[in-house]
Design a protein around this motif. Sequence first.
Motif, PDB file in Angstrom:
ATOM      1  N   ARG A 198       0.842  -1.198   0.000  1.00  0.00           N
ATOM      2  CA  ARG A 198       0.000   0.000   0.000  1.00  0.00           C
ATOM      3  C   ARG A 198       0.880   1.253   0.000  1.00  0.00           C
ATOM      4  N   CYS A 199       0.508   2.244  -0.815  1.00  0.00           N
ATOM      5  CA  CYS A 199       1.294   3.485  -0.861  1.00  0.00           C
ATOM      6  C   CYS A 199       0.362   4.654  -1.161  1.00  0.00           C
ATOM      7  N   ASN A 200       0.758   5.835  -0.700  1.00  0.00           N
ATOM      8  CA  ASN A 200      -0.017   7.052  -0.932  1.00  0.00           C
ATOM      9  C   ASN A 200       0.485   7.832  -2.140  1.00  0.00           C
ATOM     10  N   LEU A 201       1.542   7.337  -2.797  1.00  0.00           N
ATOM     11  CA  LEU A 201       2.060   7.956  -4.005  1.00  0.00           C
ATOM     12  C   LEU A 201       1.990   6.959  -5.159  1.00  0.00           C
ATOM     13  N   SER A 202       2.172   7.452  -6.360  1.00  0.00           N
ATOM     14  CA  SER A 202       2.180   6.595  -7.552  1.00  0.00           C
ATOM     15  C   SER A 202       3.422   6.925  -8.367  1.00  0.00           C
ATOM     16  N   CYS A 203       4.576   6.629  -7.825  1.00  0.00           N
ATOM     17  CA  CYS A 203       5.825   6.954  -8.500  1.00  0.00           C
ATOM     18  C   CYS A 203       5.912   6.180  -9.815  1.00  0.00           C
ATOM     19  N   SER A 204       6.272   6.874 -10.868  1.00  0.00           N
ATOM     20  CA  SER A 204       6.159   6.307 -12.208  1.00  0.00           C
ATOM     21  C   SER A 204       7.136   5.174 -12.474  1.00  0.00           C
ATOM     22  N   TYR A 205       8.196   5.038 -11.660  1.00  0.00           N
ATOM     23  CA  TYR A 205       9.157   3.956 -11.884  1.00  0.00           C
ATOM     24  C   TYR A 205       8.953   2.781 -10.935  1.00  0.00           C
ATOM     25  N   CYS A 206       7.909   2.822 -10.117  1.00  0.00           N
ATOM     26  CA  CYS A 206       7.711   1.789  -9.095  1.00  0.00           C
ATOM     27  C   CYS A 206       6.906   0.626  -9.666  1.00  0.00           C
ATOM     28  N   VAL A 207       7.271  -0.594  -9.261  1.00  0.00           N
ATOM     29  CA  VAL A 207       6.596  -1.784  -9.755  1.00  0.00           C
ATOM     30  C   VAL A 207       5.477  -2.250  -8.823  1.00  0.00           C
ATOM     31  N   HIS A 224      17.843   8.654  -0.368  1.00  0.00           N
ATOM     32  CA  HIS A 224      17.903   7.722  -1.487  1.00  0.00           C
ATOM     33  C   HIS A 224      17.500   8.476  -2.748  1.00  0.00           C
ATOM     34  N   THR A 225      18.165   8.189  -3.844  1.00  0.00           N
ATOM     35  CA  THR A 225      17.833   8.796  -5.132  1.00  0.00           C
ATOM     36  C   THR A 225      17.878   7.731  -6.208  1.00  0.00           C
ATOM     37  N   VAL A 226      16.852   7.678  -7.045  1.00  0.00           N
ATOM     38  CA  VAL A 226      16.825   6.769  -8.178  1.00  0.00           C
ATOM     39  C   VAL A 226      17.164   7.576  -9.431  1.00  0.00           C
ATOM     40  N   VAL A 227      18.276   7.241 -10.069  1.00  0.00           N
ATOM     41  CA  VAL A 227      18.679   7.917 -11.296  1.00  0.00           C
ATOM     42  C   VAL A 227      18.030   7.211 -12.477  1.00  0.00           C
ATOM     43  N   ASN A 228      17.292   7.973 -13.276  1.00  0.00           N
ATOM     44  CA  ASN A 228      16.590   7.411 -14.422  1.00  0.00           C
ATOM     45  C   ASN A 228      16.572   8.446 -15.534  1.00  0.00           C
ATOM     46  N   SER A 229      15.950   8.119 -16.634  1.00  0.00           N
ATOM     47  CA  SER A 229      16.014   9.004 -17.805  1.00  0.00           C
ATOM     48  C   SER A 229      15.307  10.337 -17.587  1.00  0.00           C
ATOM     49  N   TYR A 283      20.724   5.007  -6.666  1.00  0.00           N
ATOM     50  CA  TYR A 283      20.427   3.796  -7.411  1.00  0.00           C
ATOM     51  C   TYR A 283      20.359   4.066  -8.913  1.00  0.00           C
ATOM     52  N   GLN A 284      20.782   3.100  -9.689  1.00  0.00           N
ATOM     53  CA  GLN A 284      20.475   3.073 -11.109  1.00  0.00           C
ATOM     54  C   GLN A 284      19.083   2.471 -11.269  1.00  0.00           C
ATOM     55  N   TYR A 285      18.234   3.102 -12.076  1.00  0.00           N
ATOM     56  CA  TYR A 285      16.918   2.527 -12.327  1.00  0.00           C
ATOM     57  C   TYR A 285      17.070   1.078 -12.787  1.00  0.00           C
ATOM     58  N   MET A 286      16.307   0.184 -12.152  1.00  0.00           N
ATOM     59  CA  MET A 286      16.366  -1.234 -12.486  1.00  0.00           C
ATOM     60  C   MET A 286      15.107  -1.657 -13.214  1.00  0.00           C
ATOM     61  N   SER A 287      15.265  -2.414 -14.281  1.00  0.00           N
ATOM     62  CA  SER A 287      14.122  -2.869 -15.060  1.00  0.00           C
ATOM     63  C   SER A 287      13.280  -3.862 -14.269  1.00  0.00           C
ATOM     64  N   TYR A 288      11.969  -3.679 -14.363  1.00  0.00           N
ATOM     65  CA  TYR A 288      11.023  -4.622 -13.779  1.00  0.00           C
ATOM     66  C   TYR A 288      10.337  -5.441 -14.860  1.00  0.00           C
ATOM     67  N   ASP A 289      10.962  -5.495 -16.038  1.00  0.00           N
ATOM     68  CA  ASP A 289      10.424  -6.265 -17.167  1.00  0.00           C
ATOM     69  C   ASP A 289       9.035  -5.782 -17.582  1.00  0.00           C
ATOM     70  N   VAL A 290       8.792  -4.482 -17.417  1.00  0.00           N
ATOM     71  CA  VAL A 290       7.541  -3.868 -17.874  1.00  0.00           C
ATOM     72  C   VAL A 290       7.929  -2.835 -18.929  1.00  0.00           C
ATOM     73  N   GLU A 292       6.597  -0.552 -20.829  1.00  0.00           N
ATOM     74  CA  GLU A 292       6.148   0.847 -20.800  1.00  0.00           C
ATOM     75  C   GLU A 292       6.851   1.638 -19.697  1.00  0.00           C
ATOM     76  N   ILE A 293       7.198   0.969 -18.584  1.00  0.00           N
ATOM     77  CA  ILE A 293       7.942   1.646 -17.512  1.00  0.00           C
ATOM     78  C   ILE A 293       9.400   1.806 -17.917  1.00  0.00           C
ATOM     79  N   ASP A 294       9.971   0.746 -18.479  1.00  0.00           N
ATOM     80  CA  ASP A 294      11.369   0.814 -18.922  1.00  0.00           C
ATOM     81  C   ASP A 294      11.571   1.900 -19.970  1.00  0.00           C
ATOM     82  N   LYS A 295      10.617   2.041 -20.865  1.00  0.00           N
ATOM     83  CA  LYS A 295      10.740   3.037 -21.932  1.00  0.00           C
ATOM     84  C   LYS A 295      10.853   4.440 -21.360  1.00  0.00           C
ATOM     85  N   LYS A 296      10.167   4.697 -20.258  1.00  0.00           N
ATOM     86  CA  LYS A 296      10.174   6.022 -19.645  1.00  0.00           C
ATOM     87  C   LYS A 296      11.407   6.267 -18.773  1.00  0.00           C
ATOM     88  N   HIS A 297      11.997   5.195 -18.221  1.00  0.00           N
ATOM     89  CA  HIS A 297      12.970   5.397 -17.146  1.00  0.00           C
ATOM     90  C   HIS A 297      14.337   4.750 -17.346  1.00  0.00           C
TER      91      HIS A 297
END
Length: 305
Positions: free
Chosen positions: A14-23, A165-170, A200-207, A209-214
């Motif tokens: 459960r989360c109160n945010l919808s971070c675009s890189y989260c699986v 913590h910081t997630v580095v992504n595109s 962190y380097q953004y890690m692929s979750y094998d999705v 549409e998410i990988d394309k963005k990040h």
Amino acid sequence: MQKYYKAYYMITARCNLSCSYCVLENAPHQLKQELTLLQKQELISHLYHQLDFRSLTISGGEALLIGRSAPNEFIQLLSFLRQYKSDKKEDNLLIKLYTNGLYLNEGVASAMRGIIDEISINIDSCDNDTLLLLGRNKTSNDNYFQRVIEVAKILYEKNIKIKLHTVVNSVNYNKIAEEVPYIYKTIKSANPLFNSWKIYQYMSYDVPEIDKKHFIDNFSFEQVKKDIQNSLKGEVRLHFKDNTEMNASLFNILATGIAQYMSPTDTWNTSKRTESLVTYHSMEELFCKNNIDPDLFNRYHTYIP
């Protein structure tokens, strides 16, 4: 010599945010499978007494959202955890929390005092437009970064260390190195106990549409790493965690009480799952039944009190 371990416990999806890189998802079937508060307590007790864990990082989702009336059940969990705090190093359970801070107020911080040793908060940018793209801001009127500053001040009043913590992504990689000096100085001013930053380097979750963005390749991540090091000039302890390390070190205890891990050839979709951790009576049994390489596990999960 007695060996101790550290674990990462994703206590809820459960989360109160919808971070675009989260699986993670807030799917109803996931929430129904989440352990009850009593089961969470039984799992933590088992990790401590049977499997010799002495360091626990509690995460989510958003950990403060467990139960029906957040953050009341989380505060109950804190009361339970107090029994594992000890002046004797071998008996003490080091307890860390990974939170977005949006439910963290004066009352919650007071309940954490003497129980939570360190709190990690994610800051992927100090720019509101970037935070909106990443889902840290839900609307253009939000100011997630300002909220983190306020939380950092509250935690300092309670003598609780803060880590970033910081997630580095595109979305943020081309400007994060320029932002980190300001982020560092602002958070350090709010909480002088801040002295550690994991990137962190953004890690692929094998999705796709998410990988394309990040997605960010290894070369770009290494360049960002150098730029951040140059920007901060050794003012804070840095840990850069690339995909290789993330895959090799993956051992996430999930909200259902099982653990997720990877073998060297796995991707996210083929990652393995254990049985409920309360069914294992030793780490040796856990390793053997799940074909987990003890040497690799020990490299990342051994804890020295």
